[in-house]
Design a protein around this motif. Structure first.
Motif, PDB file in Angstrom:
ATOM      1  N   VAL A   1       3.377  -1.632   6.195  1.00 52.57           N
ATOM      2  CA  VAL A   1       2.059  -1.085   5.861  1.00 52.57           C
ATOM      3  C   VAL A   1       1.923   0.342   6.373  1.00 52.57           C
ATOM      4  O   VAL A   1       1.408   1.227   5.665  1.00 52.57           O
ATOM      5  CB  VAL A   1       0.954  -1.984   6.447  1.00 52.57           C
TER       6      VAL A   1
ATOM      7  N   TYR B   1       3.680   2.889   4.182  1.00 56.34           N
ATOM      8  CA  TYR B   1       2.924   3.084   2.944  1.00 56.34           C
ATOM      9  C   TYR B   1       1.748   4.033   3.173  1.00 56.34           C
ATOM     10  O   TYR B   1       1.536   4.984   2.412  1.00 56.34           O
ATOM     11  CB  TYR B   1       2.441   1.723   2.448  1.00 56.34           C
TER      12      TYR B   1
ATOM     13  N   SER C   1       3.357   0.547  -6.262  1.00 56.35           N
ATOM     14  CA  SER C   1       2.875   1.190  -5.035  1.00 56.35           C
ATOM     15  C   SER C   1       2.035   2.415  -5.369  1.00 56.35           C
ATOM     16  O   SER C   1       0.958   2.629  -4.800  1.00 56.35           O
ATOM     17  CB  SER C   1       4.058   1.586  -4.149  1.00 56.35           C
TER      18      SER C   1
ATOM     19  N   GLN D   1      -6.748   2.438   1.993  1.00 54.64           N
ATOM     20  CA  GLN D   1      -5.312   2.420   1.711  1.00 54.64           C
ATOM     21  C   GLN D   1      -4.598   1.357   2.538  1.00 54.64           C
ATOM     22  O   GLN D   1      -3.663   0.709   2.066  1.00 54.64           O
ATOM     23  CB  GLN D   1      -4.698   3.795   1.981  1.00 54.64           C
TER      24      GLN D   1
ATOM     25  N   ALA E   1      -2.564  -1.628   0.896  1.00 55.70           N
ATOM     26  CA  ALA E   1      -1.130  -1.760   1.190  1.00 55.70           C
ATOM     27  C   ALA E   1      -0.801  -3.151   1.697  1.00 55.70           C
ATOM     28  O   ALA E   1       0.215  -3.744   1.303  1.00 55.70           O
ATOM     29  CB  ALA E   1      -0.715  -0.704   2.209  1.00 55.70           C
TER      30      ALA E   1
ATOM     31  N   GLN F   1       1.750  -5.753  -0.249  1.00 57.56           N
ATOM     32  CA  GLN F   1       2.971  -6.247   0.367  1.00 57.56           C
ATOM     33  C   GLN F   1       2.885  -7.740   0.684  1.00 57.56           C
ATOM     34  O   GLN F   1       3.893  -8.442   0.619  1.00 57.56           O
ATOM     35  CB  GLN F   1       3.267  -5.424   1.619  1.00 57.56           C
TER      36      GLN F   1
END
Length: 466
Positions: free
Chosen positions: A127, A130, A385, A397, A401, A405
C-alpha cells in the motif's frame, strides 16, 4: 525520467526530493519482497523437514496471507491519515524483523511467526509504495513507474529459484531469509532519506482529510481469516472442508462491504468494477498457473526445468505488457487497455486449455498461451492501478490502494483454492486431459467474467494523452 521532483517543501527548504533515488528504492523494495516469496517457496520443504514441521506446513503460507490482508487495510488507513512515508519506513523495519525471526528459527512455530510478520510487512509496503507513486509522481509519469514496478516483481522469477536452491544446499535454509537483508538494506538506504523529507512535507502540508469513513480494523481481521479459511478448505476435499468454506464465505460477506467501495457487491461502475476486475484476473491467471507446470510434467512428460521455463516465458510477457501500457503511442483509454489485457488473458488460457484437452495439439501452444496471458496481466494490472488512482481523491488513495490489493489477494487465493478443488475431484480418476482441461477452462470462464466486468468500468482517460 526527471531525476528530481518539484520542491515538495517550501521555498526556503532543502534541495528538491530525488525521484530517481525514490524510484530505485521502491523498486529494490519490490525485488526484495518478490525474491523472498519465490525463495521461500523453494526452500520451505527443506526448512519444514529440518524443523519437524511438515504437519503444519500450510500455516507458513496461510498466516502470511492473514498478516498481509490485515496489514493492507490497516496501512491504507494510516497512509490516508499521515501520508505514505512513515508506513513505508515502518514496513521496511517490520520486514527485516520478520526475516530475522524466520531465519533464526529453531522450531517450526517460530518460522511460522516470522512468516506472519513478513506478511504484515508485505501488506504495509504494498500500500505504501502505491501511495508513494500517487503522491510523489506526476500523472504522466505514473504509467512508467508501474512498468518499473512490474519489472521489479517479475525479475526474481528468473533468478530466485536457482539462487534459493544454491543458498539452501550450500549454506542452509536460514540463508534464504538472511540473504534478503542486504538487498533490503540497500533499498532502505536509497529510499529513507527521500521518505524523511516527504514526511516533513506531509506534516507541514497535510492532505485535506477524507469525508469517507475509514475501513474498520475488525473487518480487515475478519476478512483475512475468511480468506484463509477458504484457502484451507480448497486444499482437501472433505466434509469438514465444506463447513470451513462456508464459514470463510460468511466472514467475507460480512466484512467486504466495509472494506470495499460502496456498491462493490452490486457490481457498480467505476472504482468497484476496477477492483472486481483486478481480483478476477488475478484469480484466473494464478489459478491456472498453479497447474501449468504439473500438467506439462504429468500429461506431456516434460522435464521439470522445461515446465518451469513456461512460467518464465509468462514473466517475459508480463514485463512486455507492462511496458507497452506506459507508451504514449498506445492511443487507448485506460479502461479499454484493461479490457484488452483481459481479452489477452482469456485467449492465453484457452490456448493452454486446448493443449490440455487434446494431447495431439502442439505442446508449444502452452508457451504461446502463457506469453499472451502474461502480456495481458502486465497491461491490466498496471492499468487497474492507474485507473484506481484516477478514480480516487488524493485523501482516499490509501483506502483505495488497500481495497485494490486486498481484492487482488482475495481473488488469487479464492480461485487458486477453486482450481485446487477441481483438480482434487478429477485427478484420482486418472483422466489427465479431462482434469487439466477442466481446471484451465474454469479459469478461462473467470477471465471471461473479468472481461464483462471491465466493460462496466466506464470512461477512464489515459494519463499519457493529457
Amino acid at each position: 525520467m526527471t531525476s528530481t521532483s518539484r520542491d515538495l517543501d517550501s521555498a526556503d527548504a532543502a534541495p528538491p526530493v530525488s525521484r530517481r533515488t525514490l524510484t530505485i528504492g521502491l523498486c529494490a523494495s519490490i525485488v526484495a519482497i518478490a525474491f523472498e516469496a519465490i525463495a521461500v517457496a523453494t526452500a520451505m520443504p527443506v526448512a519444514a523437514a529440518a524443523l519437524h514441521g511438515i504437519g503444519v506446513y500450510a500455516w507458513a503460507f496461510s498466516l502470511f496471507l492473514i498478516g498481509q490482508l490485515f496489514a493492507t487495510i490497516a496501512a491504507g488507513r494510516v497512509a490516508d491519515r499521515v501520508g505514505p512515508s512513515r508506513p513505508m519506513i515502518a514496513g521496511l523495519l517490520v520486514f527485516a524483523v520478520g526475516l530475522v525471526v524466520a531465519g533464526s528459527a529453531q522450531q517450526m512455530w517460530q518460522l511460522i511467526a516470522g512468516r506472519f510478520i513478513q506478511g504484515l510487512a508485505g501488506g504495509i509496503l504494498g500500500v505504501s509504495i502505491y501511495v508513494c507513486i500517487a503522491r510523489g509522481f506526476e500523472e504522466r509519469q505514473r504509467p512508467r513507474m508501474f512498468s518499473y514496478i512490474s519489472t521489479a516483481w517479475v525479475l526474481p522469477s528468473f533468478v530466485g529459484p536457482p539462487v534459493a536452491a544454491w543458498l539452501t544446499h550450500r549454506f542452509g535454509w536460514p540463508w534464504v531469509f538472511f540473504g534478503v537483508l542486504p538487498l533490503l538494506a540497500f533499498a532502505a538506504a536509497m529510499v529513507i532519506p527521500t521518505l524523511v523529507r516527504m514526511a516533513r512535507t506531509e506534516l507541514r502540508e497535510p492532505v485535506e482529510p477524507s469525508t469517507a469513513r475509514p475501513a474498520p480494523l475488525w473487518a480487515a481481521g475478519l476478512a483475512a481469516v475468511g480468506a484463509a479459511l477458504i484457502q484451507l478448505a480448497g486444499q482437501r476435499l472433505q466434509p469438514l472442508s465444506i463447513l470451513v468454506a462456508l464459514a470463510g464465505a460468511a466472514a467475507l460477506l460480512v466484512s467486504l462491504p466495509r472494506l470495499m467501495p460502496p456498491g462493490f457487491l452490486r457490481f457498480h461502475t467505476g472504482l468497484p468494477a476496477v477492483i472486481a476486475v483486478r481480483g478476477l484476473l488475478a484469480g484466473a491467471f494464478f489459478g491456472a498457473e498453479a497447474f501449468i507446470p504439473l500438467m506439462l510434467v504429468e500429461q506431456r512428460g516434460l522435464a521439470l526445468v522445461l515446465a518451469g521455463a513456461v512460467l518464465t516465458i509468462g514473466a517475459v510477457g508480463w514485463t512486455t505488457g507492462s511496458w507497452i501500457q506506459s507508451r504514449p503511442t498506445l492511443a487507448l483509454r485506460r479502461d479499454r487497455i484493461i479490457t484488452l489485457g483481459s481479452a489477452c488473458i482469456l485467449l492465453g488460457l484457452l490456448c493452454a486449455a486446448s493443449a490440455a484437452f487434446w494431447p495431439a495439439v502442439w505442446v508449444g501452444m502452452v508457451g504461446v498461451g502463457w506469453i499472451l496471458g502474461g502480456f495481458g496481466m502486465g497491461m491490466s494490472i498496471a492499468s487497474t492501478s492507474l485507473a484506481t488512482m484516477s478514480l480516487s481523491a488524493v485523501s482516499e488513495q490509501g483506502r483505495s490502494a488497500s481495497s485494490l490489493q486486498f481484492g487482488e489477494a482475495l481473488g488469487a487465493g479464492l480461485f487458486v483454492g477453486i482450481s485446487g478443488s477441481i483438480f482434487a475431484a478429477l485427478h484420482p480418476g486418472g483422466n489427465l486431459p479431462l482434469t487439466f482441461g477442466v481446471v484451465l477452462t474454469a479459469m478461462a470462464a473467470v477471465a471471461l467474467v473479468g472481461i464483462a466486468m471491465s466493460l462496466r468500468i466506464g470512461r477512464v482517460a489515459n494519463e499519457l494523452a493529457r
